[in-house]
Design a protein around this motif. Structure first.
Motif, short mmCIF file in Angstrom:
data_model
loop_
_atom_site.label_atom_id
_atom_site.label_comp_id
_atom_site.label_asym_id
_atom_site.label_seq_id
_atom_site.Cartn_x
_atom_site.Cartn_y
_atom_site.Cartn_z
N CYS A 1 9.13 -10.84 78.38
CA CYS A 1 9.55 -11.89 79.55
C CYS A 1 11.06 -11.77 79.65
N VAL B 1 8.69 -11.20 86.11
CA VAL B 1 7.42 -11.12 85.74
C VAL B 1 6.30 -12.11 86.29
N VAL C 1 1.27 -13.02 82.88
CA VAL C 1 1.30 -12.99 81.53
C VAL C 1 -0.03 -13.16 80.72
#
Length: 228
Positions: free
Chosen positions: A26, A36, A39
């Motif tokens: 990231c 980003v 996740v």
């Protein structure tokens, strides 16, 4: 460029291994201007990997997958990627040739080491053995941090975006007491603001313009109680 990061591993979900790979990726992606937006950690299961990768590659500009590479029984990430694309796993001649040129004879390699999804581009492993792969917008990297980081650097130029600038201000006040100053900060400057309380409140100011970020941070510092 919007990116999703997928980390693979039962040990991550069990809490036995800290997910430093996601944090590092990231940071590096943000440095390159990529955003980003997801996740996600999935177990070592082909179906889970395939489902998440299929969902994310349709939604984001790129998907970075890390973990589960190699020829052992629980290294199923390449099989999951192959399933996501509806392709078979095949011995990749270029990956095998690279390994042989770097001191690994075919007899040294465990069966399956150089198997990648059909049509994938091999990403060579400068710090280990198992190759990674790039297939359309999906990039597959090892889980060993040193291997993952070295391999990412070989593909880093493929991740781009508008660079952002970040300034940090630390306030020794309750977060709720800062809300009026955050509102005024937004009104005065073209910035985004994130606040993260702990022993003090860390305020992150982000802008697409370096001077604006610095000016906004200076303005806020003059109006908060900073730790002594």
């Amino acid at each position: 460029m919007n990116v999703a990061v997928v980390t693979v591993g039962d040990e991550l979900l069990a809490g036995r291994t800290t997910n430093t790979n996601a944090t590092w990726l990231c940071e590096r992606l943000a440095e390159r201007g990529a955003t980003v937006e997801r996740v996600t950690t999935v177990p070592d299961r082909v179906a889970d990997i395939a489902r998440v990768v299929n969902e994310y590659r349709a939604e984001y500009d790129a998907v970075v997958v890390t973990g589960g590479l190699g020829p052992t029984h629980d290294d199923v990430t390449m099989a999951g990627i192959a399933a996501a694309f509806g392709r078979s796993l095949e011995t990749h001649d270029a990956a095998l040739e690279w390994l042989e040129n770097h001191g690994y004879s075919r007899s040294d390699l465990t069966d399956g080491t150089a198997k990648l999804p059909a049509g994938a581009r091999a990403l060579h492993n400068e710090e280990g053995v198992a190759p990674g792969a790039a297939l359309d917008s999906v990039y597959v990297l090892p889980g060993v941090p040193a291997e993952m980081r070295a391999m990412f650097e070989t593909i880093a130029p493929e991740f781009t975006g508008a660079k952002t600038y970040r300034e940090t201000v630390v306030a020794d006040e309750p977060e709720s007491a800062l809300l009026d100053r955050f509102d005024e900060l937004h009104d005065r400057f073209d910035v985004s603001v994130g606040s993260y309380p702990g022993e003090s409140v860390r305020v992150e100011i982000v802008s697409a313009d370096e001077a604006t970020a610095a000016e906004a941070a200076a303005w806020l510092r003059e109006r908060v109680d900073e730790p002594s």
